[in-house]
Design a protein around this motif. Structure first.
Motif, short mmCIF file in Angstrom:
data_model
loop_
_atom_site.label_atom_id
_atom_site.label_comp_id
_atom_site.label_asym_id
_atom_site.label_seq_id
_atom_site.Cartn_x
_atom_site.Cartn_y
_atom_site.Cartn_z
N GLY A 1 -36.45 20.41 26.88
CA GLY A 1 -36.32 19.43 25.79
C GLY A 1 -37.09 17.41 26.49
O GLY A 1 -38.14 17.58 25.76
N CYS B 1 -40.44 18.53 27.17
CA CYS B 1 -41.35 17.76 26.23
C CYS B 1 -41.46 16.14 25.39
O CYS B 1 -42.81 15.75 25.43
N VAL C 1 -47.26 19.07 19.14
CA VAL C 1 -45.74 20.29 18.91
C VAL C 1 -44.81 20.42 19.56
O VAL C 1 -44.37 21.41 20.10
N PRO C 2 -45.43 19.35 21.38
CA PRO C 2 -44.08 19.87 22.06
C PRO C 2 -43.08 18.97 21.38
O PRO C 2 -41.67 19.16 21.74
N ALA D 1 -40.80 21.79 19.50
CA ALA D 1 -40.21 22.10 19.75
C ALA D 1 -39.26 21.56 20.19
O ALA D 1 -38.16 22.30 20.25
N VAL E 1 -36.54 20.28 18.27
CA VAL E 1 -35.47 21.36 18.07
C VAL E 1 -33.98 22.12 18.76
O VAL E 1 -33.19 23.28 18.52
N LEU E 2 -35.24 22.17 20.20
CA LEU E 2 -34.33 22.58 21.35
C LEU E 2 -32.84 22.11 21.85
O LEU E 2 -32.69 22.47 22.13
#
Length: 425
Positions: free
Chosen positions: A13, A16, A164-165, A168, A171-172
């Motif tokens: 994360g 990201c 997009v990152p 992701a 959510v992580l």
């Protein structure tokens, strides 16, 4: 949730989020090519992202010291990604600047609270914090590849794909926050000894971080040009030197945590800066291919203390860990970066070698500052830093407190206080 799994999720994360710190500079060539922005204009965009993010981080840190805000991890991640994603859609310079600033605020909101959450999830492990820091380093280094892969194929109109990152990463972090909330609820009835801030040590630590930032940002900015201009140099050699500088940072981040689990953090950081002194001198003066060895040693030496300085700052200011994280991760880095224009000015007037030579003094100053720092005792990983701060303030107002404002002894923490403090986890 097992500690290793939590740290891996947080590290990914972190990567990201830090993609968006590196994405701004990576978008500069495309802004110039498609929108004909001047160098001054794109410099303003980069400054809006980096400086704003770094200066605002301590503000978010102070807020998280007052209230637990774990929701800033997913929210800051999304905000950082959305700002960059939208920056390529508007041809207006003002709108581009605004979207990049929004991304910088998102990145700033993420870091102080994520440093606190990672410290809790690591359960006091320095190597675990090293892996968390590694995630950010890899995210920053990956940004040019990601931006080029997306924007070079279809232009700035494809910039929304860069979100997009962020999706992701947001959510992580959720499973980790749920697991920590359960842990905090289970530990809510434990007694906590109110901690005392060591402001003097924190100030010296911050100065050491500034010196580290000056040398690292200075080398990151000019090492490629310097290696290219040396006898026998080339553009390929300059690019390779920059690559080694970043790769060594990835190794140093993990190595620092592992060494600190065996020795104390202050000792490890002190020796790392000591090694960096001749390594930086080697970059400036050593001829031939041996300079790449010096670059690798410099990078590792400057990155070994990186995550250790964050946890040291938290331990020096145990009642204000958010503020400590915001300063060590943000403000001191931006202050160090302000030296780059000065280096460039000196280089224009003399030479790059002359301009880079004073950088040898920076790790020496960090080493001297670390010689004066004590190794603090780490707080209990299950203790709530914000709750500890609240209890310290309450104890100081009690008649039984000592004349200098510190409580006379151990105070039991009201379970309701901790439950309230951790209600967001």
């Amino acid at each position: 949730m097992p500690r290793n799994r939590s740290i891996i999720l947080l590290a990914v994360g972190h990567a990201c989020v830090d993609v968006y710190q590196g994405a701004v500079a990576s978008l500069v060539p495309f802004f110039v090519a498609e929108r004909a922005y001047s160098y001054a204009a794109v410099s303003g965009i980069v400054l809006a992202a980096s400086l704003l993010s770094s200066v605002v981080q301590p503000v978010f840190g102070a807020l998280t010291d007052r209230w637990a805000m774990p929701w800033l991890l997913p929210a800051g991640t999304i905000l950082g990604g959305v700002g960059i994603a939208l920056s390529g859609l508007s041809g207006s310079y003002a709108m581009t600047l605004a979207f990049v600033a929004v991304s910088g605020i998102g990145v700033a909101a993420y870091h102080p609270e994520s440093a606190r959450v990672a410290r809790l999830a690591s359960e006091g492990s320095h190597s675990a914090m090293g892996w968390f820091s590694l995630g950010g380093t890899l995210g920053f280094a990956t940004a040019p590849l990601l931006v080029t892969a997306v924007v070079a194929t279809g232009g700035l109109r494809l910039s929304p794909l860069l979100v997009v990152p962020a999706l992701a990463g947001s959510v992580l972090c959720l499973p980790v926050l749920r697991a920590l909330r359960k842990t905090a609820d289970a530990a809510s009835g434990k007694a906590v000894v109110p901690a005392t801030d060591d402001v003097a040590s924190f100030v010296r630590l911050s100065l050491a971080v500034v010196c580290r930032s000056v040398v690292f940002v200075g080398l990151s900015t000019f090492i490629s040009l310097y290696i290219e201009q040396r006898p026998g140099g080339s553009r390929t050699a300059g690019t390779a030197a920059l690559f080694v500088l970043y790769c060594g940072g990835a190794v140093g981040s993990v190595l620092g945590g592992s060494l600190a689990d065996r020795w104390d953090r202050v000792t490890v950081a002190r020796w790392s800066y000591l090694v960096s002194i001749p390594a930086v001198a080697g970059i400036v003066f050593v001829p031939g291919p041996a300079v790449f060895v010096c670059v690798a040693l410099t990078s590792a030496g400057l990155y070994v203390p990186f995550s250790l300085q964050v946890t040291l700052g938290q331990d020096y200011l145990p009642t204000r860990v958010g503020t400590a994280g915001g300063i060590t991760l943000g403000l001191t880095v931006s202050i160090g970066g302000l030296a780059s224009p000065l280096i460039g000015t000196v280089a224009d007037a003399t030479s790059l070698r002359t301009a880079l030579t004073p950088l040898i003094l920076m790790p020496a100053l960090s080493w001297l500052l670390f010689r004066t720092l004590p190794e603090p005792g780490a707080p209990s990983p299950t203790a709530s830093p914000t709750a500890t701060a609240r209890q310290t303030a309450e104890a100081r107002s009690e008649p039984g407190g000592t004349p200098d404002g510190e409580p006379a002894g151990e105070v039991g923490l009201d379970p309701q206080v901790v439950a309230e403090d951790r209600s967001d986890l």
